[in-house]
Design an enzyme around this catalytic site. Structure first.
Site, PDB file in Angstrom:
ATOM      1  N   SER A  77      32.062  28.856  -9.696  1.00  0.00           N
ATOM      2  CA  SER A  77      33.235  30.132 -10.566  1.00  0.00           C
ATOM      3  C   SER A  77      34.003  29.635 -11.845  1.00  0.00           C
ATOM      4  O   SER A  77      34.719  31.549 -11.984  1.00  0.00           O
ATOM      5  CB  SER A  77      33.642  31.052  -9.241  1.00  0.00           C
ATOM      6  OG  SER A  77      32.716  30.892  -8.263  1.00  0.00           O
ATOM      7  N   LYS A  87      33.573  32.389 -14.821  1.00  0.00           N
ATOM      8  CA  LYS A  87      34.355  33.957 -14.238  1.00  0.00           C
ATOM      9  C   LYS A  87      35.632  33.807 -15.633  1.00  0.00           C
ATOM     10  O   LYS A  87      35.780  35.382 -16.138  1.00  0.00           O
ATOM     11  CB  LYS A  87      35.145  34.142 -13.033  1.00  0.00           C
ATOM     12  CG  LYS A  87      34.053  34.562 -12.282  1.00  0.00           C
ATOM     13  CD  LYS A  87      34.444  34.721 -10.229  1.00  0.00           C
ATOM     14  CE  LYS A  87      33.343  35.521  -9.542  1.00  0.00           C
ATOM     15  NZ  LYS A  87      32.817  33.946  -9.267  1.00  0.00           N
ATOM     16  N   SER A  96      37.593  35.762  -6.869  1.00  0.00           N
ATOM     17  CA  SER A  96      36.334  35.346  -7.345  1.00  0.00           C
ATOM     18  C   SER A  96      34.874  36.087  -6.809  1.00  0.00           C
ATOM     19  O   SER A  96      34.139  35.553  -6.474  1.00  0.00           O
ATOM     20  CB  SER A  96      35.952  34.257  -6.663  1.00  0.00           C
ATOM     21  OG  SER A  96      35.503  33.064  -7.857  1.00  0.00           O
TER      22      SER A  96
END
Length: 473
Positions: free
Chosen positions: A101, A104, A306
């Site tokens: 993640s 991102k 997230s």
């Protein structure tokens, strides 16, 4: 340096803030009877530039931690002094590895660069070809709510959109709802996604241009476990909208808006809605429009929680802004091109999605820290908006329960602001911090062969906490 200090110094609590950019300027503010409270100190403010860290001292401090067995055999690390742009520590730093993640971070920066912090996503309704038919056109807003009980505060709402449509239709009965999701194209799942990650019980919805509450069945975010999602988010949203209009669910179908409605890509522009024409309703005539909170607030939710679904829809905004196909492939290409436009090394990213769920993604820690440094450096002020959404160590988002044990890690609480990343066997952490000597550092630590997630996360935290406490000048 002063710009970087302003970004990661004294700040208010991160997360959704009601009324961002949405206050009515015509409404006078009430006179305060008591002084406004002082902002909560989160990240320690740096008094000045401080002493520059010494590369040899940083290496001595970090080597034992980076080589911890808890991080496995494959670790990629980069640490950068933001003020001087000096690389302080590098291990496999220029080699792409699975980012999870932390992807991102690139999504946030490229979306802000492509659209700007104040951009809003619009969901529109136009008259259909047949009498009584209305067409809801998905504008890619993942935060759209059904009513006041949505997950995201201040989100656009279907009940308010339905009220506009009823008023515009007047005495004409509404008999059918068509759902137009043509803004996005291609597959609604990415290459490299595990089937267990996808709705109904995973951590991401099928990516469609119309959905409510990021595709969730119940507007609640679960930090652990699955977030049950609709198997067809667009049709679920269409049926919820039909219910607001008093139209039976079986009268909802997918289709496209009449040509007179214009380019669906323009549906996400922030121009005011045109007033419905009086008299006879014509095909393609706009009947209503609602807009999301500003993009910066949507990205705040994406980073804090997230949220994979929000990330994918934000990546598609990069593609749309570039005039590219709003698909997984088009998004990946547009994001990499945008990184290059920003002067970053897009060659050190190989993307298959915008959320980091795909195990085929590869990003180098060098690219992550250079991206963070660019956002913190002050030369691109529109990019600094990403820092409000980054979780704060021991205090918010996905870092709320981190940096608690062992006790030396607590030195980083409130001082580290970073994005986490977790897949099976993969644990990553990338963000910014202020050392005890007042230097702002950007860092990325990426382990792709871990055996125990809990111990790996603690080991990552040790590295960041050591940077805070060391100073290493």
């Amino acid at each position: 340096m002063l710009a970087a200090v302003a970004l990661v110094g004294l700040v208010a609590r991160p997360g959704p803030i009601a009324g961002w950019f949405g206050d009515d300027p015509a409404t006078p503010a009430p006179v305060a009877t008591t002084p406004d409270p002082a902002p909560t100190p989160v990240l320690v403010a740096a008094a000045g530039q401080g002493d520059a860290p010494n590369e040899a001292a940083v290496k001595e401090a970090l080597d034992p931690l980076v080589n911890s067995s808890a991080l496995g055999s494959t670790v990629h690390v980069s640490v950068l002094d933001v003020s001087s742009a000096q690389v302080l520590y590098a291990k496999n730093a220029d080699i792409p590895t699975t980012p999870a993640s932390t992807t991102k971070l690139l999504t946030a920066v490229t979306a802000l660069a492509a659209r700007g912090p104040a951009y809003r996503l619009a969901t529109r309704v136009v008259a259909g070809e047949k009498p009584g038919e209305v067409v809801i056109i998905g504008g890619g807003d993942p935060t759209l709510a059904i009513n006041a009980k949505g997950q995201f505060p201040g989100a656009a709402r279907l009940d308010k959109l339905a009220a506009q449509v009823k008023k515009a239709m007047g005495d004409t009965p509404i008999t059918r709802v068509t759902v137009d999701i043509s803004l996005f194209s291609g597959s609604d799942t990415a290459v490299g996604w595990d089937s267990s990650d996808i709705s109904p019980n995973g951590q991401v919805a099928r990516i469609q241009a119309l959905m409510t509450n990021a595709g969730r069945i119940t507007p609640v975010h679960n930090e652990t476990g699955g977030d049950p999602r609709f198997t067809d988010p667009a049709m679920a949203a269409g049926r919820a909208f039909a219910n607001q209009l008093g139209v039976a669910s079986e009268k909802v179908r997918k289709g496209t808006a009449p040509a007179a409605a214009g380019d669906t890509a323009s549906a996400s522009a922030s121009a005011p809605a045109s007033a419905p024409a009086t008299g006879e309703i014509t095909a393609g005539q706009e009947l209503g429009k609602v807009e999301s909170p500003p993009l910066v607030q949507v990205l705040d939710w994406m980073l804090q929680q997230s949220d994979n679904t929000i990330a994918e829809t934000m990546g598609r905004q990069v593609a749309l802004a570039a005039g590219d196909e709003a698909s997984f492939d088009g998004t990946a290409e547009a994001m990499i091109n945008k990184l290059r436009e920003l002067g970053l090394n897009g060659d050190e990213a190989d993307l298959y999605d915008a959320s980091g769920l795909s195990r085929h993604n590869g990003i180098s820690p060098s690219l992550l820290v250079q991206t963070l440094a660019l956002a913190a450096g002050g030369t691109k002020p529109e990019l600094s908006a990403m820092f409000n959404g980054l979780p704060v160590a021991g205090w918010s988002g996905t870092l709320r329960t981190r940096f608690a044990t062992p006790s030396p890690n607590q030195a980083a609480q409130g001082v580290v602001r970073a994005k986490t990343g977790t897949l099976s066997g993969v644990n990553t952490l990338a963000g910014v911090l202020v050392t005890k000597d007042g230097r702002v550092l950007a860092f990325a630590i990426m382990a792709s062969a871990t055996s125990d997630s809990s111990t790996a996360k603690a080991a990552l935290d040790k590295v960041a906490a050591r940077l805070v406490a060391c100073g290493c000048s």
